[in-house]
Design a protein around this motif. Sequence first.
Motif, PDB file in Angstrom:
ATOM      1  N   ALA A  67     -40.682  -7.928 -72.390  1.00  0.00           N
ATOM      2  CA  ALA A  67     -39.856  -8.991 -71.810  1.00  0.00           C
ATOM      3  C   ALA A  67     -40.426 -10.365 -72.154  1.00  0.00           C
ATOM      4  CB  ALA A  67     -39.748  -8.820 -70.294  1.00  0.00           C
ATOM      5  N   ALA A  68     -41.737 -10.493 -72.070  1.00  0.00           N
ATOM      6  CA  ALA A  68     -42.366 -11.785 -72.357  1.00  0.00           C
ATOM      7  C   ALA A  68     -42.172 -12.181 -73.813  1.00  0.00           C
ATOM      8  CB  ALA A  68     -43.858 -11.719 -72.015  1.00  0.00           C
ATOM      9  N   LYS A  69     -42.090 -11.221 -74.692  1.00  0.00           N
ATOM     10  CA  LYS A  69     -41.912 -11.496 -76.118  1.00  0.00           C
ATOM     11  C   LYS A  69     -40.454 -11.812 -76.460  1.00  0.00           C
ATOM     12  CE  LYS A  69     -43.173  -9.728 -80.605  1.00  0.00           C
ATOM     13  NZ  LYS A  69     -42.383  -8.958 -81.488  1.00  0.00           N
ATOM     14  N   SER A  70     -39.549 -11.380 -75.631  1.00  0.00           N
ATOM     15  CA  SER A  70     -38.122 -11.569 -75.871  1.00  0.00           C
ATOM     16  C   SER A  70     -37.707 -13.005 -75.593  1.00  0.00           C
ATOM     17  CB  SER A  70     -37.330 -10.615 -74.984  1.00  0.00           C
ATOM     18  OG  SER A  70     -35.953 -10.794 -75.151  1.00  0.00           O
ATOM     19  N   VAL A  79     -38.196  -7.077 -62.849  1.00  0.00           N
ATOM     20  CA  VAL A  79     -38.277  -6.208 -61.668  1.00  0.00           C
ATOM     21  C   VAL A  79     -38.693  -4.803 -62.089  1.00  0.00           C
ATOM     22  CG1 VAL A  79     -36.951  -5.185 -59.764  1.00  0.00           C
ATOM     23  CG2 VAL A  79     -36.556  -7.580 -60.423  1.00  0.00           C
ATOM     24  N   ALA A  80     -38.042  -4.298 -63.133  1.00  0.00           N
ATOM     25  CA  ALA A  80     -38.374  -2.958 -63.622  1.00  0.00           C
ATOM     26  C   ALA A  80     -39.841  -2.876 -64.038  1.00  0.00           C
ATOM     27  CB  ALA A  80     -37.468  -2.595 -64.803  1.00  0.00           C
ATOM     28  N   ALA A  81     -40.376  -3.942 -64.606  1.00  0.00           N
ATOM     29  CA  ALA A  81     -41.760  -3.942 -65.082  1.00  0.00           C
ATOM     30  C   ALA A  81     -42.773  -3.881 -63.938  1.00  0.00           C
ATOM     31  CB  ALA A  81     -42.013  -5.175 -65.947  1.00  0.00           C
ATOM     32  N   VAL A  82     -42.398  -4.365 -62.770  1.00  0.00           N
ATOM     33  CA  VAL A  82     -43.304  -4.358 -61.623  1.00  0.00           C
ATOM     34  C   VAL A  82     -43.207  -3.046 -60.838  1.00  0.00           C
ATOM     35  CG1 VAL A  82     -43.757  -5.489 -59.401  1.00  0.00           C
ATOM     36  CG2 VAL A  82     -43.329  -6.868 -61.427  1.00  0.00           C
ATOM     37  N   MET A  83     -42.060  -2.395 -60.898  1.00  0.00           N
ATOM     38  CA  MET A  83     -41.831  -1.194 -60.094  1.00  0.00           C
ATOM     39  C   MET A  83     -42.820  -0.049 -60.358  1.00  0.00           C
ATOM     40  SD  MET A  83     -39.661  -2.048 -57.931  1.00  0.00           S
ATOM     41  CE  MET A  83     -39.493  -0.455 -57.167  1.00  0.00           C
ATOM     42  N   PRO A  84     -43.206   0.237 -61.594  1.00  0.00           N
ATOM     43  CA  PRO A  84     -44.138   1.356 -61.787  1.00  0.00           C
ATOM     44  C   PRO A  84     -45.459   1.195 -61.029  1.00  0.00           C
ATOM     45  CG  PRO A  84     -43.105   0.814 -63.858  1.00  0.00           C
ATOM     46  CD  PRO A  84     -42.714  -0.269 -62.884  1.00  0.00           C
TER      47      PRO A  84
END
Length: 154
Positions: A67-70, A79-84
């Motif tokens: 996401a940061a590279k996009s 949100v999805a990146a924090v959920m795991p």
Amino acid sequence: MSTRRATPAGLPRTALVLGAAGLLPQIAVVLTLLANDPATRFIVLALGYAYAAIILSFLGGLWWGLAAKSDAPPRWVWVAAVMPSLVAVASAWPWMVGERWPGPSLILLGAALIVALGVDVALVRREIAPPGWLTLRVPLSLGLGTLTVLAALL
């Protein structure tokens, strides 16, 4: 990327080999549990739990990096990146309060690893993940998720 080292999926061969090697700890957990040694059972289950939780959190970090590279990632990716990581921490709750553990927590982590493929598919569809991403992610998520659930059931 050198074509000599690239796979047909466009990923470096090293990524595929090391990714597959990432299944080895959970394979060792399952094989050790199959030996049915009561003296090592809890230690081996705890190792399987820790490994699955770490890898699930790592997966969230991968999504965050993509996401940061996009240029313009959709908000849901963050949100999805924090959920795991949140799922991994929540799965430790039964252990912290003295409830049955780690079987149910292993099932939760295994299921989360498999369900996470939905995020990977969405990242590929939005062209946020690199070409060949699913070639790497599908066998690893299905493999680790299945091995983790199997460990819980042994």
